[in-house]
Write a protein that holds these residues in place. Structure first.
Motif, PDB file in Angstrom:
ATOM      1  N   ILE A 157       0.849  -1.208   0.000  1.00  0.00           N
ATOM      2  CA  ILE A 157       0.000   0.000   0.000  1.00  0.00           C
ATOM      3  C   ILE A 157       0.877   1.247   0.000  1.00  0.00           C
ATOM      4  N   GLY A 158       1.913   1.250   0.876  1.00  0.00           N
ATOM      5  CA  GLY A 158       2.829   2.395   0.968  1.00  0.00           C
ATOM      6  C   GLY A 158       3.445   2.712  -0.383  1.00  0.00           C
ATOM      7  N   ALA A 197       2.305   1.867  -3.326  1.00  0.00           N
ATOM      8  CA  ALA A 197       1.274   2.296  -4.276  1.00  0.00           C
ATOM      9  C   ALA A 197       0.919   3.782  -4.071  1.00  0.00           C
ATOM     10  N   VAL A 198       0.864   4.180  -2.768  1.00  0.00           N
ATOM     11  CA  VAL A 198       0.478   5.570  -2.475  1.00  0.00           C
ATOM     12  C   VAL A 198       1.604   6.538  -2.820  1.00  0.00           C
ATOM     13  N   THR A 199       2.855   6.163  -2.452  1.00  0.00           N
ATOM     14  CA  THR A 199       3.946   7.138  -2.591  1.00  0.00           C
ATOM     15  C   THR A 199       4.527   7.216  -3.996  1.00  0.00           C
TER      16      THR A 199
END
Ligand SMILES: NC(=O)CC[C@H](N)C(=O)O
Length: 397
Positions: free
Chosen positions: A49-50, A52-54
């Motif tokens: 997730i990290g 994908a977000v950053t």
């Protein structure tokens, strides 16, 4: 005596359950494994997730090298942590599964080798072999040392023998298996002779190896009642599985319709009065020597001279089966299993090899033994005046 035999049956039952330490290990490893697996999943999802977000943010605000490096470092750390959690969790769970399987199977892997050996020796049976001999204390291994003092070594040997007997391996072929047997309060180093899924005789070793590197008297007692075969009551679970309650136990030979066969166990051959001398005079033509003999310079020569000496003046077929490799102790057992007929070596296995199993097969003309004996007048004179030994009669050809 029946009471004592029942004791060996009790010991057989008593040793079945897992130990407390094993149960504790399972109880602790199960939640630990589960939690670790959960953490592995959690960190893996977090990292993904990290990432994908950053990633899009840094695509927009690039080139901002320091935060990008930071993100990559964090992502790598996330994957590594997740991997470490995952591997630890999976290995503890696989230990538990393995352990459960062993508890259900009830037998240490080591003793499975006896079955594997039987399987590989199946080729000999297909080639027409009617006698199959394995090495001394074959089922447990010769070098168990003080593990012979543990009851479950004997228990597992019976379990392994039971599995072999419930299979097809002994159908139509006389098989000799070495294993420790407790009779009453004594532990004997035995050859268990089996045919057609039944145990037909148990032959305890009478002269133990106890010099040089050998310490058999530390674990076994020698069988001394030479004059009689006694009834041995099989452990309860064996007798239930085989539908056989007792078996002749002691010194003797097996009389078939066309020949007689006997065991002579390793060291017995090297004694001043080896059993084969009187067995031969009683009409025994085939000797089965199960051995655990380690490598020592020139010892093979000593062995061969003994087999040749045993059969060239009195006739006979000498089968010799030895361990090969190392098993627990510091010795190398050097194989060279062989078959000798009337003083001639007709088949011999290798001395140094890494093979799991080596099968040595020989096709024998038993008339050669009868005709050599018939040609020696002094042999016949001595044979006719000898006291008869114990026999197990088998109405089988
Ligand atoms: N296992 C035995 O009985 C060993 C016998 C003999 N001393 C040998 O080395 O072959």
């Amino acid at each position: 005596m029946a009471e004592h035999q029942q004791q060996s049956g009790d010991a057989f039952n008593r040793e079945k359950g897992p130990s407390t330490s094993k149960i504790l290990a399972v109880i602790t490893l199960l939640p630990v494994g589960g939690v670790l697996l959960f953490l592995a999943g959690l960190t893996l999802t977090g990292s993904l997730i990290g990432l994908a977000v950053t990633t899009p943010l840094f695509m927009i605000f690039s080139p901002v090298l320091v935060p990008a490096a930071l993100v990559i470092a964090l992502a790598v750390a996330g994957f590594l942590t997740s991997g470490a959690f995952g591997i630890t969790a999976l290995s503890s769970l696989s230990w538990i599964i393995n352990y459960m399987r062993k508890v259900r199977g009830g037998m240490p892997e080591k003793m499975e080798h006896a079955k594997r050996r039987m399987h590989e020796a199946g080729g000999a049976k297909e080639a027409g072999a009617v006698i199959r001999l394995g090495p001394e204390l074959e089922i447990t291994g010769y070098g168990c040392e003080d593990h012979f003092l543990e009851l479950d070594t004997v228990t597992h040997a019976w379990e392994c023998l039971k599995d072999i007997l419930l299979g097809d391996w002994t159908a139509g072929i006389l098989c000799s298996f070495g294993m420790p047997v407790i009779k009453g309060s004594e532990r004997y180093n035995c050859q268990v002779l089996c045919l057609n899924r039944k145990i037909i005789m148990i032959r305890p070793k009478m002269w133990l190896a106890n010099d040089g590197n050998y310490r058999e008297l530390r674990w076994f007692t020698a069988w001394k009642q030479k004059e009689q075969l006694v009834d041995f009551q099989l452990p309860y679970e064996i007798s239930e599985a085989l539908t056989q309650k007792t078996v002749p136990f002691g010194y003797g030979y097996i009389q078939f319709l066309d020949t007689a066969v006997a065991a002579e166990v390793c060291e017995e051959l090297f004694t001043p009065i080896p059993p084969h001398t009187e067995l031969a005079l009683n009409g025994v033509e085939v000797f089965m020597n199960a051995s655990g003999s380690h490598h020592q310079l020139r010892k093979l020569d000593v062995r061969l001279r003994a087999f040749i000496g045993a059969t060239h003046t009195r006739g006979g077929v000498y089968m010799y089966s030895n361990h090969q490799g190392c098993d627990g102790g510091r010795l190398y057992y050097d194989g060279c299993s062989c078959v000798v007929v009337n003083g001639d070596v007709v088949a011999q296995g290798s001395q140094f090899s890494l093979k799991d199993v080596e099968v040595v097969v020989a096709h024998i003309d038993l008339d050669a033994v009868a005709s050599l004996r018939g040609s020696i007048s002094s042999f016949q004179e001595q044979a006719s005046f000898l006291l008869r030994l114990n026999i197990t009669l088998l109405r089988k050809k």
